[in-house]
Design a protein around this motif. Structure first.
Motif, PDB file in Angstrom:
ATOM      1  N   ALA A 130       0.828  -1.208   0.000  1.00 23.58           N
ATOM      2  CA  ALA A 130       0.000   0.000   0.000  1.00 23.58           C
ATOM      3  C   ALA A 130       0.863   1.260   0.000  1.00 23.58           C
ATOM      4  N   ASP A 131       2.062   1.167   0.586  1.00 29.67           N
ATOM      5  CA  ASP A 131       2.948   2.330   0.648  1.00 29.67           C
ATOM      6  C   ASP A 131       3.465   2.736  -0.726  1.00 29.67           C
ATOM      7  N   SER A 132       3.602   1.764  -1.626  1.00 26.94           N
ATOM      8  CA  SER A 132       4.162   2.071  -2.947  1.00 26.94           C
ATOM      9  C   SER A 132       3.093   2.267  -4.016  1.00 26.94           C
ATOM     10  N   ALA A 133       1.818   2.097  -3.644  1.00 27.27           N
ATOM     11  CA  ALA A 133       0.746   2.190  -4.647  1.00 27.27           C
ATOM     12  C   ALA A 133       0.675   3.567  -5.290  1.00 27.27           C
ATOM     13  N   TYR A 134       1.079   4.610  -4.551  1.00 31.48           N
ATOM     14  CA  TYR A 134       0.991   5.976  -5.079  1.00 31.48           C
ATOM     15  C   TYR A 134       1.945   6.213  -6.245  1.00 31.48           C
ATOM     16  N   ILE A 135       2.991   5.381  -6.339  1.00 34.57           N
ATOM     17  CA  ILE A 135       3.995   5.598  -7.382  1.00 34.57           C
ATOM     18  C   ILE A 135       3.363   5.460  -8.761  1.00 34.57           C
ATOM     19  N   GLY A 136       2.436   4.529  -8.884  1.00 30.83           N
ATOM     20  CA  GLY A 136       1.598   4.468 -10.083  1.00 30.83           C
ATOM     21  C   GLY A 136       2.304   4.067 -11.346  1.00 30.83           C
ATOM     22  N   GLY A 137       3.295   3.195 -11.251  1.00 31.14           N
ATOM     23  CA  GLY A 137       4.014   2.784 -12.444  1.00 31.14           C
ATOM     24  C   GLY A 137       3.133   2.030 -13.418  1.00 31.14           C
ATOM     25  N   ARG A 138       3.370   2.237 -14.684  1.00 35.28           N
ATOM     26  CA  ARG A 138       2.639   1.518 -15.720  1.00 35.28           C
ATOM     27  C   ARG A 138       3.518   1.445 -16.958  1.00 35.28           C
ATOM     28  N   VAL A 139       3.221   0.525 -17.816  1.00 30.61           N
ATOM     29  CA  VAL A 139       3.961   0.425 -19.070  1.00 30.61           C
ATOM     30  C   VAL A 139       3.498   1.550 -19.983  1.00 30.61           C
ATOM     31  N   PRO A 140       4.395   2.414 -20.451  1.00 31.37           N
ATOM     32  CA  PRO A 140       3.976   3.546 -21.274  1.00 31.37           C
ATOM     33  C   PRO A 140       3.426   3.111 -22.623  1.00 31.37           C
ATOM     34  N   ALA A 141       2.527   3.921 -23.151  1.00 32.97           N
ATOM     35  CA  ALA A 141       1.964   3.649 -24.469  1.00 32.97           C
ATOM     36  C   ALA A 141       3.021   3.885 -25.543  1.00 32.97           C
ATOM     37  N   PRO A 142       2.913   3.198 -26.685  1.00 35.07           N
ATOM     38  CA  PRO A 142       3.870   3.420 -27.773  1.00 35.07           C
ATOM     39  C   PRO A 142       3.836   4.866 -28.259  1.00 35.07           C
ATOM     40  N   VAL A 143       4.966   5.330 -28.761  1.00 32.48           N
ATOM     41  CA  VAL A 143       5.037   6.684 -29.305  1.00 32.48           C
ATOM     42  C   VAL A 143       4.168   6.761 -30.558  1.00 32.48           C
ATOM     43  N   PRO A 144       3.284   7.759 -30.675  1.00 30.06           N
ATOM     44  CA  PRO A 144       2.417   7.870 -31.853  1.00 30.06           C
ATOM     45  C   PRO A 144       3.227   8.003 -33.136  1.00 30.06           C
ATOM     46  N   VAL A 145       2.690   7.425 -34.207  1.00 30.61           N
ATOM     47  CA  VAL A 145       3.376   7.483 -35.495  1.00 30.61           C
ATOM     48  C   VAL A 145       3.253   8.873 -36.102  1.00 30.61           C
ATOM     49  N   GLY A 146       2.038   9.445 -36.101  1.00 30.36           N
ATOM     50  CA  GLY A 146       1.825  10.781 -36.642  1.00 30.36           C
ATOM     51  C   GLY A 146       2.199  11.853 -35.638  1.00 30.36           C
ATOM     52  N   LYS A 147       1.980  13.125 -36.012  1.00 38.22           N
ATOM     53  CA  LYS A 147       2.287  14.218 -35.099  1.00 38.22           C
ATOM     54  C   LYS A 147       1.353  14.163 -33.897  1.00 38.22           C
ATOM     55  N   PRO A 148       1.889  13.999 -32.699  1.00 34.46           N
ATOM     56  CA  PRO A 148       1.027  13.962 -31.515  1.00 34.46           C
ATOM     57  C   PRO A 148       0.544  15.358 -31.152  1.00 34.46           C
ATOM     58  N   ALA A 149      -0.541  15.404 -30.426  1.00 31.24           N
ATOM     59  CA  ALA A 149      -1.092  16.691 -30.005  1.00 31.24           C
ATOM     60  C   ALA A 149      -0.120  17.396 -29.066  1.00 31.24           C
ATOM     61  N   TRP A 150      -0.112  18.716 -29.136  1.00 29.36           N
ATOM     62  CA  TRP A 150       0.699  19.519 -28.220  1.00 29.36           C
ATOM     63  C   TRP A 150       0.276  19.202 -26.784  1.00 29.36           C
ATOM     64  N   PRO A 209       4.751  25.410 -28.014  1.00 30.03           N
ATOM     65  CA  PRO A 209       3.890  24.870 -29.075  1.00 30.03           C
ATOM     66  C   PRO A 209       4.440  25.064 -30.484  1.00 30.03           C
ATOM     67  N   LYS A 210       5.087  26.195 -30.765  1.00 32.47           N
ATOM     68  CA  LYS A 210       5.631  26.423 -32.107  1.00 32.47           C
ATOM     69  C   LYS A 210       6.782  25.464 -32.399  1.00 32.47           C
ATOM     70  N   THR A 211       7.643  25.268 -31.412  1.00 33.93           N
ATOM     71  CA  THR A 211       8.781  24.362 -31.595  1.00 33.93           C
ATOM     72  C   THR A 211       8.296  22.923 -31.712  1.00 33.93           C
ATOM     73  N   TRP A 212       7.297  22.582 -30.907  1.00 30.60           N
ATOM     74  CA  TRP A 212       6.708  21.238 -30.976  1.00 30.60           C
ATOM     75  C   TRP A 212       6.169  20.970 -32.384  1.00 30.60           C
ATOM     76  N   LYS A 213       5.426  21.912 -32.932  1.00 27.15           N
ATOM     77  CA  LYS A 213       4.851  21.749 -34.270  1.00 27.15           C
ATOM     78  C   LYS A 213       5.948  21.650 -35.324  1.00 27.15           C
ATOM     79  N   ALA A 214       7.003  22.456 -35.153  1.00 25.51           N
ATOM     80  CA  ALA A 214       8.094  22.457 -36.129  1.00 25.51           C
ATOM     81  C   ALA A 214       8.819  21.119 -36.188  1.00 25.51           C
ATOM     82  N   ALA A 215       8.823  20.382 -35.081  1.00 24.95           N
ATOM     83  CA  ALA A 215       9.501  19.084 -35.068  1.00 24.95           C
ATOM     84  C   ALA A 215       8.877  18.116 -36.065  1.00 24.95           C
TER      85      ALA A 215
END
Length: 222
Positions: A130-150, A209-215
Motif C-alpha cells: 500500500a505504501d508504494s501504490a501511489y507511485i503508479g508505475g505503468r507500461v507507457p503507451a507506444p510513441v504515436p506514429v503521426g504528429k502527436p497533439a501539443w 507549441p511552435k517548436t513542438w509543431k516544427a519538429a
C-alpha cells in the motif's frame, strides 16, 4: 507587609507532573515522527533517466526493468525472478523498499538529477504494498506514429516527461541519436535551439507549441 504567594509556572507544573508519572512507573514514549517518501513525479524522473520509463527493458547489460536493478540488488529487497518480468507495481514496491534501505545511493541517475534523501531514505522501515501504490508505475503507451497533439506544457531545462521522450525520439529522424530518457538536459536543449533557429522561432531554448509543431511540420534543423 503582605507577602506574595508563590505561583508555580507552567514549566514548573509540567516538571512536577512528569516527576509524578515517572514515580508511578509510567513510561513515556515519543510519538513517531511523520515520514515522507519521494513523490510520484520524482520516481517518474528517476525512471525516465534510468530506463526511459520502460518496465520491460532488458538490454543485456545486467540491469533490468524501469529502475535498472541488477539481480543481487533485486534479490536483496525480496525480488523474485527477473525485474523486467515483474509487474510495474512489483517493481515500484521493490524500488521503494530499496530506497528505504539505502536511500538514493544505488541509482546513478539520482546523483545526476540531484535527488536528496528525505525522512524515509535509509530509514530501514520495510514498506507494505500500500505504501508504494501511489507511485503508479505503468507500461507507457507506444510513441504515436503521426504528429502527436501539443501536450499543453512548455518544457525547460531539468524537466522530465513522457512528451519530452516523444520529442526526443522524433528528433532522431534528424540524426540526434537520443535514447529517449524523457529528461531535458544539454542535448535536448541543443536540439530545441537548432529547431528554433531553422524555423525562425525565438531561440529561447524552451520547448513550446511552435517548436513542438516544427519538429513534425517545420524545416529540419540540420
Amino acid at each position: 507587609m503582605i507577602r506574595h504567594r508563590w505561583r508555580p509556572s507552567a514549566r514548573a507544573l509540567a516538571g512536577l507532573a512528569l516527576a509524578a508519572l515517572l514515580a508511578l512507573g509510567v513510561q513515556l514514549v515519543a510519538a513517531p515522527s511523520a515520514s515522507a517518501d519521494p513523490s510520484a513525479a520524482t520516481w517518474l524522473k528517476l525512471r525516465m533517466c534510468e530506463s526511459s520509463n520502460r518496465y520491460t527493458v532488458n538490454t543485456g547489460n545486467g540491469y533490468y526493468g524501469a529502475y535498472q536493478f541488477d539481480l543481487p540488488t533485486w534479490r536483496s529487497v525480496g525480488g523474485q525472478g527477473r525485474p523486467d518480468l515483474a509487474t510495474p507495481a512489483e517493481q515500484d514496491y521493490r524500488a521503494l523498499y530499496l530506497y528505504r534501505m539505502r536511500g538514493w545511493q544505488p541509482w546513478e541517475c539520482a546523483g545526476m538529477l540531484g535527488l536528496r534523501n528525505d525522512s524515509d531514505g535509509r530509514s530501514k522501515r520495510v514498506p507494505g504494498y500500500a505504501d508504494s501504490a501511489y507511485i503508479g508505475g505503468r507500461v507507457p503507451a507506444p510513441v504515436p506514429v503521426g504528429k502527436p497533439a501539443w501536450p499543453g506544457v512548455v518544457y525547460a531545462y531539468g524537466d522530465c516527461a513522457e512528451a519530452l521522450k516523444t520529442f526526443q525520439l522524433r528528433m532522431n529522424a534528424f540524426g540526434y541519436g537520443f535514447t529517449g530518457t524523457g529528461c531535458y538536459y544539454d542535448k535536448t536543449r541543443q536540439a530545441v535551439l537548432d529547431l528554433q533557429r531553422a524555423n525562425g522561432i525565438n531561440d529561447s531554448g524552451r520547448l513550446g507549441p511552435k517548436t513542438w509543431k516544427a519538429a513534425w511540420e517545420g524545416k529540419p534543423p540540420r
